[in-house]
Design an enzyme around this catalytic site. Structure first.
Site, mmCIF file in Angstrom:
data_model
loop_
_atom_site.group_PDB
_atom_site.id
_atom_site.type_symbol
_atom_site.label_atom_id
_atom_site.label_comp_id
_atom_site.label_asym_id
_atom_site.label_seq_id
_atom_site.Cartn_x
_atom_site.Cartn_y
_atom_site.Cartn_z
ATOM 1 N N ARG A 120 46.496 68.395 42.555
ATOM 2 C CA ARG A 120 47.539 67.366 42.559
ATOM 3 C C ARG A 120 48.446 67.600 43.755
ATOM 4 N NH1 ARG A 120 46.908 69.601 37.543
ATOM 5 N NH2 ARG A 120 46.258 68.191 35.851
ATOM 6 N N HIS A 137 47.040 60.716 44.674
ATOM 7 C CA HIS A 137 46.085 61.001 43.602
ATOM 8 C C HIS A 137 44.695 60.459 43.924
ATOM 9 C CE1 HIS A 137 46.932 63.212 40.001
ATOM 10 N NE2 HIS A 137 46.137 62.465 39.277
ATOM 11 N N ARG A 167 42.346 63.131 44.909
ATOM 12 C CA ARG A 167 41.947 63.928 43.736
ATOM 13 C C ARG A 167 40.820 63.221 42.991
ATOM 14 N NH1 ARG A 167 43.686 67.792 39.910
ATOM 15 N NH2 ARG A 167 43.810 67.104 37.731
ATOM 16 N N HIS A 199 41.808 70.172 34.074
ATOM 17 C CA HIS A 199 41.871 69.298 32.905
ATOM 18 C C HIS A 199 41.724 70.131 31.630
ATOM 19 C CE1 HIS A 199 40.405 65.514 35.280
ATOM 20 N NE2 HIS A 199 41.704 65.689 35.366
ATOM 21 N N TYR A 251 34.840 60.362 35.425
ATOM 22 C CA TYR A 251 34.304 60.264 36.783
ATOM 23 C C TYR A 251 32.780 60.127 36.801
ATOM 24 C CZ TYR A 251 38.987 61.758 38.070
ATOM 25 O OH TYR A 251 40.346 61.842 38.226
#
Length: 294
Positions: A146, A240, A243, A266, A275
């Site tokens: 991040r 973001h 990322r 996560h 994803y």
């Protein structure tokens, strides 16, 4: 009701060691709830039951609050009443049956590999600022961290000899490997550019603004937006986005979900699995273009 909310926030801070942002979020949500009940003549937390909480949820839905906002408020309310019940401040927990609305998981915006390549080529490597910007962008895309984590890095968090960076996520930390392209960019930045922004031993921050002070998220966003425009990237881009692009590209190229989950930090693997859908979309696009009977 305000007293119970303040005590709950103190409990989170002292006992649960939650982050400042988490505490602010809980307090904001719970104060809104307290105002709602006060407007209806309910001031004592013990007078709040299932019907009252359902009424508050309906009020938020009628106000067309986003599903994600309502879900976050439900989580805050349930945490408060669970705390009060455990502390024997209330006889029963009225939030047990409170159900948040289903939140539709939107596909995050990602860049193509070509767009990332164009973006990362934009900084001018003949200037200290360009060298710094190149290092930041390369490190962000190489690790998927991040932007808040990027800007929090200190010199000691980077190990170029072994090729990794230690990323700090609130009270946790994780080790993320970096590749040769990123290592080269970081070496160039440390040797040729960082000293132009900060005096020796002035700060341990890995990246700073041009005045040698800590860079803000807004400052980094302006840097990124400027390069995106120069690269001819049409759609909106945020810090973001890199990322998201890191995660999608890693999975498309064969990385296992568990490893990507660990690199992203996560807590829930289902967040990372979003994803995977980009791989499905890519296969469908190939199918529609190539199959004679599509």
């Amino acid at each position: 009701m305000d007293i119970e909310i303040r005590e709950f926030i103190t409990y989170l801070h002292n006992r649960k060691r939650t982050s400042h942002n988490t505490e602010v979020s809980y307090q904001r949500d719970l104060k809104k709830m307290a105002v709602y009940f006060a407007d209806r003549g309910i001031y004592d937390i013990r007078d709040v039951g299932e019907l009252e909480l359902e009424g508050y949820l309906s009020y938020m839905e009628r106000g067309q609050f986003a599903s994600s906002t309502i879900s976050r408020n439900v989580a805050s309310i349930r945490a408060l009443f669970q705390y009060l019940y455990q502390e024997n401040r209330i006889g029963r927990d009225p939030s047990l049956e409170l159900k948040p609305p289903k939140v539709e998981k939107r596909m995050p915006e990602i860049l193509t590999v070509d767009e990332v390549d164009r973006l990362l080529k934009q900084p001018d490597l003949n200037t200290p600022k360009g060298i710094r910007d190149s290092a930041m962008l390369e490190l962000l895309y190489a690790t998927g961290m991040r932007v808040s984590e990027l800007l929090r890095l200190n010199l000691e968090d980077l190990n170029l000899r072994l090729g990794y960076v230690v990323c700090h996520d609130e009270d946790k930390e994780r080790v993320i490997p970096i590749g040769n392209v990123c290592k080269t960019a970081m070496e160039k930045y440390l040797k040729e550019a960082r000293g132009k922004f900060v005096k020796e031993n002035e700060t341990e921050s890995l990246f700073t603004n041009c005045s040698g002070k800590s860079m803000s998220r807004q400052g980094f966003w302006k840097v990124l937006k400027g390069y995106a425009e120069e690269a001819g990237i049409q759609h909106d881009i945020t810090p973001h986005t890199l990322r998201h692009s890191f995660a999608a590209h890693m999975l498309q190229n064969g990385a296992d979900v568990k490893s990507v989950q660990e690199m992203l930090g996560h807590s829930d693997i289902s967040t990372t699995q979003v994803y995977l859908n980009f791989g499905v979309a890519k296969m469908r696009d190939v199918y529609m273009k190539a199959h004679p009977r599509h």
